[in-house]
Design a protein around this motif. Sequence first.
Motif, short mmCIF file in Angstrom:
data_model
loop_
_atom_site.label_atom_id
_atom_site.label_comp_id
_atom_site.label_asym_id
_atom_site.label_seq_id
_atom_site.Cartn_x
_atom_site.Cartn_y
_atom_site.Cartn_z
N VAL A 37 0.84 -1.21 0.00
CA VAL A 37 0.00 0.00 0.00
C VAL A 37 0.88 1.25 0.00
CG1 VAL A 37 -1.71 1.31 1.33
CG2 VAL A 37 -1.93 -1.17 1.09
N TYR A 38 1.87 1.31 0.89
CA TYR A 38 2.72 2.49 1.03
C TYR A 38 3.51 2.78 -0.25
CZ TYR A 38 6.74 5.31 2.44
OH TYR A 38 7.71 6.28 2.51
N SER A 39 4.16 1.77 -0.80
CA SER A 39 5.12 1.97 -1.88
C SER A 39 4.53 2.64 -3.12
CB SER A 39 5.79 0.64 -2.26
OG SER A 39 6.55 0.18 -1.17
N PRO A 40 3.43 2.13 -3.70
CA PRO A 40 2.93 2.81 -4.89
C PRO A 40 2.42 4.22 -4.60
CG PRO A 40 1.50 0.97 -4.33
CD PRO A 40 2.69 0.92 -3.42
N LEU A 41 1.80 4.39 -3.43
CA LEU A 41 1.30 5.73 -3.08
C LEU A 41 2.44 6.73 -2.96
CD1 LEU A 41 -1.43 4.83 -0.42
CD2 LEU A 41 -1.79 5.55 -2.80
N ALA A 42 3.53 6.32 -2.33
CA ALA A 42 4.66 7.21 -2.13
C ALA A 42 5.54 7.31 -3.38
CB ALA A 42 5.50 6.74 -0.95
N ALA A 43 5.81 6.18 -4.03
CA ALA A 43 6.71 6.17 -5.18
C ALA A 43 6.17 6.97 -6.35
CB ALA A 43 7.00 4.74 -5.61
N PHE A 44 4.87 6.83 -6.61
CA PHE A 44 4.26 7.53 -7.74
C PHE A 44 3.69 8.89 -7.33
CE2 PHE A 44 3.83 2.98 -9.01
CZ PHE A 44 4.79 3.02 -10.03
N LYS A 45 4.01 9.29 -6.11
CA LYS A 45 3.58 10.60 -5.58
C LYS A 45 2.07 10.81 -5.69
CE LYS A 45 8.04 12.68 -5.84
NZ LYS A 45 8.56 11.94 -4.75
N GLN A 50 3.61 10.52 4.38
CA GLN A 50 2.90 10.35 5.66
C GLN A 50 1.49 9.82 5.44
OE1 GLN A 50 4.13 10.07 8.46
NE2 GLN A 50 5.96 11.30 8.54
N VAL A 51 0.80 10.29 4.41
CA VAL A 51 -0.54 9.76 4.13
C VAL A 51 -0.43 8.31 3.65
CG1 VAL A 51 -2.59 10.02 2.67
CG2 VAL A 51 -1.53 12.04 3.70
N ALA A 52 0.57 8.02 2.85
CA ALA A 52 0.82 6.64 2.42
C ALA A 52 1.10 5.76 3.63
CB ALA A 52 1.97 6.60 1.43
N ASN A 53 1.82 6.31 4.61
CA ASN A 53 2.11 5.59 5.85
C ASN A 53 0.83 5.24 6.61
OD1 ASN A 53 3.77 4.59 8.03
ND2 ASN A 53 3.39 6.51 9.09
N ILE A 54 -0.10 6.17 6.67
CA ILE A 54 -1.38 5.92 7.35
C ILE A 54 -2.15 4.81 6.64
CG2 ILE A 54 -3.67 6.89 7.86
CD1 ILE A 54 -2.23 9.60 8.29
N LEU A 104 11.88 10.93 9.58
CA LEU A 104 13.34 11.04 9.65
C LEU A 104 13.99 10.88 8.28
CD1 LEU A 104 15.91 11.23 11.43
CD2 LEU A 104 15.83 8.73 11.57
N PHE A 105 13.53 9.90 7.53
CA PHE A 105 14.22 9.57 6.28
C PHE A 105 13.69 10.28 5.04
CE2 PHE A 105 15.34 5.86 8.92
CZ PHE A 105 16.72 5.97 8.83
N THR A 106 12.47 10.82 5.07
CA THR A 106 11.93 11.44 3.85
C THR A 106 11.62 12.92 4.00
OG1 THR A 106 9.62 10.89 4.33
CG2 THR A 106 10.90 9.27 3.07
N ASP A 107 11.46 13.42 5.20
CA ASP A 107 11.08 14.82 5.38
C ASP A 107 12.20 15.74 4.91
OD1 ASP A 107 9.57 17.01 6.10
OD2 ASP A 107 10.19 16.95 8.20
N ASP A 108 11.82 16.81 4.24
CA ASP A 108 12.81 17.76 3.72
C ASP A 108 13.65 18.38 4.82
OD1 ASP A 108 12.08 17.32 1.12
OD2 ASP A 108 10.62 18.94 1.09
N ALA A 109 13.11 18.50 6.01
CA ALA A 109 13.86 19.11 7.12
C ALA A 109 14.88 18.14 7.71
CB ALA A 109 12.90 19.56 8.21
N MET A 110 14.75 16.87 7.41
CA MET A 110 15.69 15.89 7.99
C MET A 110 16.60 15.35 6.89
SD MET A 110 15.17 16.15 11.12
CE MET A 110 16.17 14.87 11.77
N LEU A 111 16.58 14.06 6.63
CA LEU A 111 17.51 13.45 5.69
C LEU A 111 17.08 13.60 4.23
CD1 LEU A 111 18.39 10.22 7.68
CD2 LEU A 111 19.67 12.35 7.54
N ALA A 112 15.79 13.84 4.00
CA ALA A 112 15.26 14.08 2.65
C ALA A 112 15.66 12.99 1.66
CB ALA A 112 15.67 15.46 2.14
N GLY A 113 15.58 11.76 2.13
CA GLY A 113 15.93 10.63 1.26
C GLY A 113 14.76 10.20 0.39
N PRO A 114 14.98 9.18 -0.41
CA PRO A 114 13.90 8.67 -1.26
C PRO A 114 12.82 7.97 -0.45
CG PRO A 114 15.88 7.32 -1.51
CD PRO A 114 16.24 8.48 -0.63
N TRP A 115 11.68 7.76 -1.05
CA TRP A 115 10.50 7.19 -0.39
C TRP A 115 10.77 5.84 0.26
CZ3 TRP A 115 8.78 2.47 -1.90
CH2 TRP A 115 9.23 1.99 -3.14
N TRP A 116 11.72 5.06 -0.25
CA TRP A 116 11.92 3.69 0.23
C TRP A 116 12.84 3.59 1.44
CZ3 TRP A 116 16.96 2.22 0.11
CH2 TRP A 116 17.80 2.89 -0.79
#
Length: 140
Positions: A37-45, A50-54, A104-116
């Motif tokens: 559920v998370y991956s396609p929602l986040a990967a394809f924007k 965070q909504v994909a996480n929910i 931590l890993f995706t937020d622009d204020a923190m590490l701003a990494g990729p969705w995965w």
Amino acid sequence: MDAVRNKFLTAQNRETFWQIVRFGIAGGLATICYAAVYSPLAAFKITSEQVANIAGYLVAMLSGYVLHSKWSFRGHNASARSSAPKFFAVSLVSYAVNTFWVWLFTDDAMLAGPWWWPLIPIVLVTPLVTFALNRLWVFA
């Protein structure tokens, strides 16, 4: 007496080992549901991470409760009436932990990494926390 105690502890340790194995398999399936559920929602924007996480959390929580209550912790004689609210509370803890990883890993204020990137600690760290809470509190 020591022989009886050692045999009991060994049997208890064996049961705990197989419970961990069952938890790993069931938790792995719930995590796959989360990622599916998370991956396609986040990967394809389609939505924010965070909504994909929910969305992933809700699917994983429902599938996890069925799998863990019926299989992982079978034989603990915990009733659905007593275990369901506790399981939901533990799932909220896992949601909070996973939300932290996503932040931590995706937020622009923190590490701003990729969705995965959050999937790594979600798969490797969060299950350890939830196993301990489920074994010691929910299905005790």
